[in-house]
Design an enzyme around this catalytic site. Sequence first.
Site, PDB file in Angstrom:
ATOM      1  N   CYS A 232       4.104   2.856  12.682  1.00 49.81           N
ATOM      2  CA  CYS A 232       4.744   3.323  12.633  1.00 49.81           C
ATOM      3  C   CYS A 232       5.765   4.764  12.902  1.00 49.81           C
ATOM      4  O   CYS A 232       6.587   5.065  12.727  1.00 49.81           O
ATOM      5  CB  CYS A 232       3.997   3.957  10.936  1.00 49.81           C
ATOM      6  SG  CYS A 232       3.073   2.694   9.877  1.00 49.81           S
TER       7      CYS A 232
ATOM      8  N   GLN B 279      -7.295  -0.727   5.435  1.00 51.55           N
ATOM      9  CA  GLN B 279      -7.875  -1.415   6.788  1.00 51.55           C
ATOM     10  C   GLN B 279      -9.530  -1.450   5.776  1.00 51.55           C
ATOM     11  O   GLN B 279      -9.647  -2.323   7.513  1.00 51.55           O
ATOM     12  CB  GLN B 279      -7.284  -0.452   7.400  1.00 51.55           C
ATOM     13  CG  GLN B 279      -6.725   0.256   8.276  1.00 51.55           C
ATOM     14  CD  GLN B 279      -5.734  -0.625   9.262  1.00 51.55           C
ATOM     15  OE1 GLN B 279      -5.996  -1.928   9.204  1.00 51.55           O
ATOM     16  NE2 GLN B 279      -4.122  -0.805   9.404  1.00 51.55           N
TER      17      GLN B 279
ATOM     18  N   THR C 227       9.003  -7.286 -12.338  1.00 54.13           N
ATOM     19  CA  THR C 227       9.297  -8.940 -12.384  1.00 54.13           C
ATOM     20  C   THR C 227       8.112  -8.739 -11.752  1.00 54.13           C
ATOM     21  O   THR C 227       7.756  -8.489 -10.330  1.00 54.13           O
ATOM     22  CB  THR C 227       9.592  -9.829 -12.228  1.00 54.13           C
ATOM     23  OG1 THR C 227      11.107  -9.437 -13.530  1.00 54.13           O
ATOM     24  CG2 THR C 227       9.771 -10.867 -12.332  1.00 54.13           C
TER      25      THR C 227
ATOM     26  N   ALA D  34       1.039  -1.300   0.015  1.00 51.82           N
ATOM     27  CA  ALA D  34      -0.351  -0.101  -0.008  1.00 51.82           C
ATOM     28  C   ALA D  34       0.534   1.109   0.166  1.00 51.82           C
ATOM     29  O   ALA D  34       0.189   2.338  -0.624  1.00 51.82           O
ATOM     30  CB  ALA D  34      -1.184   0.310   1.266  1.00 51.82           C
ATOM     31  N   THR D  35       2.126   1.207   0.507  1.00 47.01           N
ATOM     32  CA  THR D  35       3.146   2.195   0.130  1.00 47.01           C
ATOM     33  C   THR D  35       3.522   2.866  -0.931  1.00 47.01           C
ATOM     34  O   THR D  35       3.376   4.150  -0.906  1.00 47.01           O
ATOM     35  CB  THR D  35       4.266   2.283   1.526  1.00 47.01           C
ATOM     36  OG1 THR D  35       3.621   1.805   2.609  1.00 47.01           O
ATOM     37  CG2 THR D  35       5.133   3.612   1.528  1.00 47.01           C
TER      38      THR D  35
ATOM     39  N   HIS E 295      -0.973  -7.897   2.762  1.00 46.68           N
ATOM     40  CA  HIS E 295      -0.321  -8.349   4.266  1.00 46.68           C
ATOM     41  C   HIS E 295      -1.402  -8.076   5.615  1.00 46.68           C
ATOM     42  O   HIS E 295      -1.342  -7.905   6.435  1.00 46.68           O
ATOM     43  CB  HIS E 295       0.743  -8.133   4.584  1.00 46.68           C
ATOM     44  CG  HIS E 295       0.981  -6.791   4.957  1.00 46.68           C
ATOM     45  ND1 HIS E 295       1.662  -6.371   6.302  1.00 46.68           N
ATOM     46  CD2 HIS E 295       1.426  -5.924   4.363  1.00 46.68           C
ATOM     47  CE1 HIS E 295       1.007  -5.662   6.281  1.00 46.68           C
ATOM     48  NE2 HIS E 295       1.442  -4.590   4.722  1.00 46.68           N
TER      49      HIS E 295
ATOM     50  N   ASN F 138      -6.242   3.479  10.106  1.00 46.56           N
ATOM     51  CA  ASN F 138      -5.648   2.613  10.800  1.00 46.56           C
ATOM     52  C   ASN F 138      -5.371   3.343  12.208  1.00 46.56           C
ATOM     53  O   ASN F 138      -5.569   1.686  13.132  1.00 46.56           O
ATOM     54  CB  ASN F 138      -4.289   2.457  10.349  1.00 46.56           C
ATOM     55  CG  ASN F 138      -3.536   3.332  10.243  1.00 46.56           C
ATOM     56  OD1 ASN F 138      -3.522   4.736   9.611  1.00 46.56           O
ATOM     57  ND2 ASN F 138      -2.427   4.110  10.528  1.00 46.56           N
TER      58      ASN F 138
END
Length: 407
Positions: A331, A183, A244, A75-76, A205, A155
């Site tokens: 974070c 989220q 890839t 997501a970043t 994840h 989040n």
Amino acid sequence: MSDKRLIYLDNNATTPTDPRVVDAMLPYFYQNPGNAASRNHPFGWVAEEAVDYAREQIANLIHVDSKEIIFTSGATESDNLAIKGVFEMYARKGNHIITLKTEHKAVLDACKKVEKMGGEVTYLDVDREGLVNLDELEAAITDKTILVSIMWANNETGVIQPMKEIGAICEKHGVLFMSDATQVVGKIPVNPKEVGVHLMAFTSHKMYGPKGVGALFVNRKNPRVKVTAQIDGGGHERGMRSGTLNVPGIVGFGKAAELSAKEMEEDNARLSKLRDKLETALMNNLEEVYINGSKEHRMPHVTNLSFKHVEGEGLMMTFNQNIAVSSGSACTSASLEPSYVLKALGLGDDLAHSSIRFSLGRFTKEEDVDYTIEALTKGVSHMRDLSPIWEMYKEGVDIDAIEWSAH
Ligand SMILES: *Cc1c(COP(=O)(O)O)cnc(C)c1O
């Protein structure tokens, strides 16, 4: 406490990979090692087929066309691609972006970079509940505005924004609407087209898939949205993201999407009961416990609580960190700054410092919650027993006034 079992209540930071996801991934490491871009032999075809299938599973979960899914590393990266990619692609239309003060750092830092590149960014306040003010949003739109970026759910607090109303405002003014939906995807029903979201970032994840793989939904029709690639190379992913493809990761992401679509309703019914049990018990057992953020517009598996006059990091030590929770956000907890999200809701430093986020998940058991209630009740009581400030407070001293004048 001799009981050394570990309890994981930090599912908003990351979720365990579902064993069924791991099983689906395994054949794509050794047995089927192909590169999905190798068009000239069966190894490549098998890999490409697996990626196509996963793309369908993910598209089905969010009710979009599979051609509208761009795979990324998480997501970043998706947030960066959406914000910087729109800024570059739509430079001729304008240079103004609107976002919220409570966004994830991936959005805020991408916006900071856009400002360095000559863009203008408006960071909107939220109210006490953590919600955007729709009038302020509309008033902030100018003829230079190209993008509104507002997260679906936060989040730290789990607060869900009024997506449909925001989408209608963006539509009325002809502005693109991007959402960090990390989220919510896989957790509650999400349909970007229904609410007018044109770009949407999410990640594997946080929904029981593997780490290091994510996606950006990019609307293809009415309007046809394009973003400038931020990683150049072989022209993969319709030229928007070269590199890839992570075939096993994507296969796992797809499986995770399929499982979520089938199981989220049942998971949520169970988790909201457990969340409410945790919240109610702690508020009954202890004085001066506050819920941070809207109770009404909130994810079913999250609660963010402040325990007045108890420092969150210290509290976590009382249960030997065998209960994984978060104080502040993962974070920002490397620094001891209080959470900027909670401060934006109007919390003072003391309440922000005394906050703990509990985020439950598919593998949370009722006995985990029971254990946590007991450990937290003991931990908070213990810390307050040792605290002169708590003693003064109990004697009726106006602590807030004292702390204020001491600054
Ligand atoms: C976790 C998270 C991210 C970052 O996702 P990664 O896949 O770890 O890069 C971005 N936004 C929100 C709201 C998140 O919760």
